[in-house]
Motif scaffolding. Structure first.
Motif, PDB file in Angstrom:
ATOM      1  N   UNK A  34       0.825  -1.212   0.000  1.00  0.00           N
ATOM      2  CA  UNK A  34       0.000   0.000   0.000  1.00  0.00           C
ATOM      3  C   UNK A  34       0.856   1.258   0.000  1.00  0.00           C
ATOM      4  N   UNK A  35       2.066   1.160   0.568  1.00  0.00           N
ATOM      5  CA  UNK A  35       2.946   2.331   0.593  1.00  0.00           C
ATOM      6  C   UNK A  35       3.303   2.802  -0.804  1.00  0.00           C
ATOM      7  N   UNK A  36       3.303   1.887  -1.762  1.00  0.00           N
ATOM      8  CA  UNK A  36       3.570   2.269  -3.142  1.00  0.00           C
ATOM      9  C   UNK A  36       2.332   2.605  -3.932  1.00  0.00           C
ATOM     10  N   UNK A  37       1.168   2.591  -3.280  1.00  0.00           N
ATOM     11  CA  UNK A  37      -0.090   2.866  -3.975  1.00  0.00           C
ATOM     12  C   UNK A  37      -0.938   3.883  -3.202  1.00  0.00           C
ATOM     13  N   UNK A  38      -0.298   4.936  -2.712  1.00  0.00           N
ATOM     14  CA  UNK A  38      -1.043   6.046  -2.142  1.00  0.00           C
ATOM     15  C   UNK A  38      -1.332   5.968  -0.668  1.00  0.00           C
ATOM     16  N   UNK A  39      -0.631   5.103   0.079  1.00  0.00           N
ATOM     17  CA  UNK A  39      -0.887   5.003   1.510  1.00  0.00           C
ATOM     18  C   UNK A  39      -0.565   6.313   2.233  1.00  0.00           C
ATOM     19  N   UNK A  40       0.504   6.980   1.811  1.00  0.00           N
ATOM     20  CA  UNK A  40       0.878   8.241   2.455  1.00  0.00           C
ATOM     21  C   UNK A  40      -0.235   9.284   2.299  1.00  0.00           C
ATOM     22  N   UNK A  41      -0.882   9.293   1.141  1.00  0.00           N
ATOM     23  CA  UNK A  41      -1.978  10.231   0.942  1.00  0.00           C
ATOM     24  C   UNK A  41      -3.157   9.943   1.849  1.00  0.00           C
ATOM     25  N   UNK A  42      -3.474   8.659   2.045  1.00  0.00           N
ATOM     26  CA  UNK A  42      -4.560   8.297   2.951  1.00  0.00           C
ATOM     27  C   UNK A  42      -4.234   8.703   4.389  1.00  0.00           C
ATOM     28  N   UNK A  43      -3.011   8.415   4.840  1.00  0.00           N
ATOM     29  CA  UNK A  43      -2.627   8.760   6.201  1.00  0.00           C
ATOM     30  C   UNK A  43      -2.604  10.269   6.405  1.00  0.00           C
ATOM     31  N   UNK A  44      -2.131  11.001   5.393  1.00  0.00           N
ATOM     32  CA  UNK A  44      -2.087  12.462   5.501  1.00  0.00           C
ATOM     33  C   UNK A  44      -3.489  13.049   5.562  1.00  0.00           C
ATOM     34  N   UNK A  45      -4.395  12.541   4.729  1.00  0.00           N
ATOM     35  CA  UNK A  45      -5.770  13.046   4.731  1.00  0.00           C
ATOM     36  C   UNK A  45      -6.430  12.829   6.091  1.00  0.00           C
ATOM     37  N   UNK A  46      -6.263  11.645   6.655  1.00  0.00           N
ATOM     38  CA  UNK A  46      -6.861  11.372   7.969  1.00  0.00           C
ATOM     39  C   UNK A  46      -6.224  12.236   9.054  1.00  0.00           C
TER      40      UNK A  46
END
Length: 281
Positions: free
Chosen positions: A71-83
C-alpha cells in the motif's frame, strides 16, 4: 552514628525524604513496551501457520506487513495524511470550543446554569447519531467530517476544563483573594495552574476520541483516508487491508498521544511527582 544511619539508608534503598523506592525495572522502558506486542504477534503468526486460525479471517502479521509495504507504493501516504489533517483540524476546532465553553461554565455561575445541563445531555448522544444530520446539513464534503471530529474532541475537553476548575483547592482561592488579586490575575495565577493537570488530561482524551470519530466520519462518505481503507477492505473481503489500516491508526494515534504527553510534561514540569510513577509515552 551518622555513618551507621547512612549505611542503613543505603541498605533499605530509601530516598532522602524517607520513602521507600520502587525496585528498578528488569527491562528498559522501550523494550518492555515492545515485549507484549511481540509475543502476541509471534503467537498469532504461529497459530495461523499451524491452521488453528483461518487465514482468510485473520491473516498472519507477516502478510499484514507485506500489505502495508504494498500500500505504501499505492497512495498510503496520501490516505494517512488526509486522515491526520482531518483529525488535526477537527481537534483544534472542538478542543478550542471545549476550552472556551468549559472556562465560561466553570467561572460564571449564570453560564453554568444556562449551558451545562444542555451540554451534558448532548454528551450522551452516540457519534453515529450525528452522521445523518450532518450529511443533511452539510452534504458529503469535508465539512461534516470535520464537524463530527470536532464533536468528538469537544466533550472530553469541556469535561476536563470544568472538572479541573471545580477541583481547585478552596484554600488557594482564599489566598489569592487575601492578596486582593483582580479576577484576571486570580484565574491566571491561581485557578489555571491548579486546573491544568485535568485540562491536559481532557485534551489527551479529546485527541483520542478525535481519531475514533474520524474513522466514523470516513466510513460514511470518503474517497481518501484510513477509514476509507477500512471500508474498502471490508467491501473487497480483504482482511489484510482492514488490519493494515487498524495498525496504522494505532501507530498514528500513539504518536499523537506521545506529542500531547510531551506537552503535558513540559507544562507540568513544576509538579513534584514520584519519578517511578505517572504517565509515560
Amino acid at each position: 552514628m551518622t555513618t551507621r544511619v547512612l549505611d542503613l539508608t543505603r541498605a533499605t534503598k530509601c530516598d532522602p525524604a524517607g520513602g521507600r523506592r520502587l525496585p528498578p525495572p528488569l527491562l528498559p522502558a522501550w523494550l518492555a513496551a515492545l515485549l507484549l506486542p511481540a509475543v502476541v504477534l509471534a503467537g498469532l503468526e504461529a497459530a495461523v501457520r499451524a491452521g488453528a486460525v483461518p487465514a482468510n479471517l485473520m491473516p498472519p502479521p507477516s502478510e499484514v506487513a507485506r500489505t502495508i509495504v504494498d500500500l505504501a507504493g499505492h497512495g498510503l501516504a496520501g490516505h494517512a495524511t488526509a486522515s491526520s489533517l482531518r483529525v488535526l483540524l477537527g481537534f483544534l476546532g472542538g478542543a478550542g470550543a471545549g476550552l472556551l465553553l468549559g472556562a465560561a461554565v466553570a467561572l460564571h455561575r449564570g453560564a453554568r446554569g444556562m449551558l451545562d445541563p444542555s451540554l451534558q445531555a448532548l454528551r450522551s448522544i452516540p457519534s453515529l447519531a450525528w452522521v445523518p444530520l450532518l450529511l443533511l446539513w452539510f452534504g458529503i464534503d469535508e465539512l461534516p467530517k470535520l464537524v463530527l471530529i470536532g464533536i468528538g474532541a469537544f466533550f472530553p475537553v469541556y469535561t476536563g476544563v470544568t472538572s479541573g476548575f471545580a477541583g481547585v483547592d478552596r484554600k488557594l482561592v482564599e489566598v489569592g483573594l487575601l492578596y486582593r488579586l483582580p479576577p484576571p490575575a486570580l484565574v491566571g495565577r491561581v485557578l489555571l495552574p491548579a486546573a491544568l493537570p485535568a485540562i491536559l488530561t481532557g485534551l489527551r482524551n479529546g485527541l483520542s476520541l478525535a481519531w475514533m470519530f474520524m474513522v466514523a466520519a470516513e466510513l460514511i462518505a470518503a474517497s481518501r483516508g484510513l477509514g476509507y481503507l477500512l471500508s474498502d477492505g471490508r467491501e473487497t473481503s480483504r482482511a489484510d487491508i482492514v488490519l493494515a489500516a487498524i495498525v496504522l491508526l494505532a501507530l498514528l494515534g500513539k504518536l499523537s498521544d506521545m506529542a500531547m504527553l510531551a506537552l503535558e510534561r513540559r507544562l507540568l514540569a513544576w509538579r513534584d511527582t514520584h519519578p517511578d510513577t505517572g504517565a509515560r509515552a
